[in-house]
Design an enzyme around this catalytic site. Structure first.
Site, PDB file in Angstrom:
ATOM      1  N   ASN A 146     -10.034   3.069   8.119  1.00  0.00           N
ATOM      2  CA  ASN A 146     -10.136   3.318   9.564  1.00  0.00           C
ATOM      3  C   ASN A 146      -9.332   4.532  10.029  1.00  0.00           C
ATOM      4  OD1 ASN A 146      -7.812   1.755   8.932  1.00  0.00           O
ATOM      5  ND2 ASN A 146      -7.615   1.130  11.063  1.00  0.00           N
TER       6      ASN A 146
ATOM      7  N   GLY B  52      -5.055  -3.413   4.987  1.00  0.00           N
ATOM      8  CA  GLY B  52      -6.455  -3.815   4.921  1.00  0.00           C
ATOM      9  C   GLY B  52      -6.630  -5.226   5.447  1.00  0.00           C
ATOM     10  N   SER B  53      -7.639  -5.898   4.966  1.00  0.00           N
ATOM     11  CA  SER B  53      -7.998  -7.218   5.493  1.00  0.00           C
ATOM     12  C   SER B  53      -7.051  -8.299   4.995  1.00  0.00           C
ATOM     13  CB  SER B  53      -9.430  -7.568   5.081  1.00  0.00           C
ATOM     14  OG  SER B  53      -9.493  -7.863   3.690  1.00  0.00           O
TER      15      SER B  53
ATOM     16  N   GLU C 289       0.090  -4.958   5.365  1.00  0.00           N
ATOM     17  CA  GLU C 289      -0.257  -4.856   6.783  1.00  0.00           C
ATOM     18  C   GLU C 289      -1.722  -5.229   6.893  1.00  0.00           C
ATOM     19  OE1 GLU C 289      -1.944  -3.906   9.919  1.00  0.00           O
ATOM     20  OE2 GLU C 289      -1.567  -1.793   9.468  1.00  0.00           O
TER      21      GLU C 289
ATOM     22  N   GLU D 176       7.340  -1.537   8.228  1.00  0.00           N
ATOM     23  CA  GLU D 176       7.415  -0.128   7.877  1.00  0.00           C
ATOM     24  C   GLU D 176       8.075   0.624   9.024  1.00  0.00           C
ATOM     25  OE1 GLU D 176       3.609   0.965   5.259  1.00  0.00           O
ATOM     26  OE2 GLU D 176       3.069  -0.105   7.095  1.00  0.00           O
TER      27      GLU D 176
END
Length: 496
Positions: free
Chosen positions: A155, A231-232, A253, A477
């Site tokens: 994305n 990602g997912s 994340e 992060e």
């Protein structure tokens, strides 16, 4: 194969190399639905070669002073900045987002990531204590982890890859990167820019391909002690399960189903503008996008009226058109997923007020007719509902759609708003709109998320920790938190 397709190769030990298996994948331009590039379909052997390259480069890179590494990171930032327009065009064509957005946000943020962490790493102070009763001095030392596996999403391709890579390198690690197979082109271009900036061969290696093959081989490699993944939730859970016996360091994340809480005392036009932007920017393909908007009942109708009015201004068209607000979503498969949630919304009590339905379509020129476009879509409760609201169990309210789709529902009091915002399995971020500072402080504490924005959205300070709770991930992060992840801390005790 068309001779016009851009050809990507893996980047290992400072050289562009063909995949050992000789297989390639097509990269599709989402705006047209046609392939425009080919990338390696790498396997475990390619990953192994990349990890060995990173292992060989680690001793000399980790031995460099923090200042020397910082200078190279600054040089990489300069290279990205000098090629900003080129990278923005590549990012737009590969991912589908408007060119202006990539030029204004994605590529400048990649520059900032390298510059920020180049500087932040120079200002870290170790801790020390003196124990008089033992005549002992204690202090800490931070050392790089080694070879880090960095798996980045489709994305915000360069934006999020550099958010991992910059602190990884600043801390003295080497890296093997695996970008999404849907959006690999800017990562491939970055390899040459890093070389031009003076990054030694082998410090960063890039292996392209699918998650199930190249990604899984990287996650499972015994010489990769740390993995950072964005990602997912589904894939993040799999990474946890695969690496549990290996006790690797993980930064994950993952997904989000983010809420906005709009209270009646807010600046309503500003709240509307921010919620429209947070719902639809980048085609809604940002993990931090708002997909559930809870509005206090006394201002619900007016908020909805203004929201629909503003949404109508969001043009969906050619990514190169400066007036385009939304480009194409990343793939045909992803478009179908988004449409399935929209089309099924009425079955769970939803009413589509604007956007993508079975009969509506973006007004597109003929050359974009096969592109993966979705109109910004607003879903509310059915008119027959006594309160006009969607149930929290409706799939469009419960699941991460990751597209330009948002649900707007009313609430009666603060407790209800908090309970409903927390009702999903995710916990990435939330936004609050109110002029009452006491309410903002009180509600922020009770929301089960990693970031709360008040009267704004996506205002990021890299000094602050970023990440999610619940099924939105583990770890954080940022300046301090990334340093902790990419290093091991040891205590040294000296008695004298």
């Amino acid at each position: 194969m068309s001779a016009d397709l851009l050809q990507l190769e893996n980047f290992i030990a400072g050289q562009f190399t063909a995949p050992l298996g000789g297989r390639y994948l097509d990269s599709v331009d989402p705006s047209t639905g046609s392939a425009w590039a080919r990338l390696p379909d790498s396997g475990a052997d390619d990953v192994d070669a990349a990890v060995n390259s990173a292992l060989n480069a680690f001793p000399s890179w980790s031995a460099k002073s923090a200042v020397a590494r910082s200078q190279i990171l600054d040089a990489i930032a300069n290279q990205i900045e000098q090629h900003l327009d080129e990278l923005a065009e590549l990012e737009s064509r590969d991912q589908g987002k408007p060119v202006w957005l990539a030029r204004a946000v994605d590529i400048p943020r990649a520059v900032h990531n390298f510059r920020f962490f180049a500087s932040a790493n120079l200002h870290h102070l170790e801790t020390a204590t003196y124990q008089a009763e033992f005549s002992a001095q204690n202090w800490t030392i931070r050392t790089p982890v080694g070879v880090c596996g960095l798996i980045s999403p489709w994305n915000l391709p360069l934006y999020l890859l550099t958010f991992k890579l910059a602190p990884c390198l600043a801390a003295g690690n080497t890296a093997v990167c695996k970008p999404s197979e849907l959006t690999s082109v800017t990562a491939w271009r970055l390899c040459q820019l890093m070389t031009d900036a003076g990054l030694p061969a082998g410090v960063v290696n890039m292996v392209f391909g699918r998650g199930a093959t190249a990604g899984e081989a990287l996650v499972l490699h015994p010489n990769v002690p740390a993995v950072s993944f964005t990602g997912s939730t589904l894939i993040g859970s799999r990474i946890q399960a695969l690496t549990a016996p290996m006790v690797k360091k993980l930064s994950l994340e993952l997904g989000g189903k983010n809420a906005a809480l709009v209270f009646s005392d807010c600046d309503l036009p500003a709240a509307v503008e921010t919620c429209v932007r947070s719902s639809f920017t980048n085609q809604g393909e940002i993990c931090l996008c708002t997909s559930r908007i809870f509005v206090e009942r006394s201002v619900y109708n007016e908020f909805l009226r203004q929201f629909l009015e503003e949404t109508a201004k969001w043009k969906v068209c050619d990514r190169r058109d400066p007036a385009t607000k939304l480009g194409a979503v990343v793939s045909a498969e992803h478009r179908q997923k988004i449409l399935s949630y929209i089309e099924s919304a009425p079955a769970s009590g939803g009413r589509i007020l604007c956007g993508q339905t079975l009969t509506d379509a973006a007004k597109l020129p003929p050359e974009l007719a096969s592109g993966f476009f979705v109109l910004p879509t607003v879903i509310v409760g059915a008119e027959t509902d006594s309160d006009g609201g969607l149930s929290d169990e409706a799939p469009c309210m419960r699941d991460e759609i990751f597209g330009p789709v948002t649900c707007i529902v009313p609430f009666d009091d603060e407790a209800e708003a908090i309970k409903r915002a927390n009702s999903v399995k995710y916990g990435l971020c939330a936004t609050l709109f109110s002029r009452d500072a006491s309410r903002i402080m009180r509600v922020s504490r009770q929301l089960q998320v990693g970031t709360v924005w008040s009267n704004c959205w996506l205002v990021r300070d890299l000094n602050m920790p970023f990440g999610g709770c619940k099924q939105s991930g583990i770890g954080r992060e940022g300046a301090h938190d990334s340093l902790e992840f990419y290093t091991e801390v040891k205590t040294v005790c000296l008695r004298f």
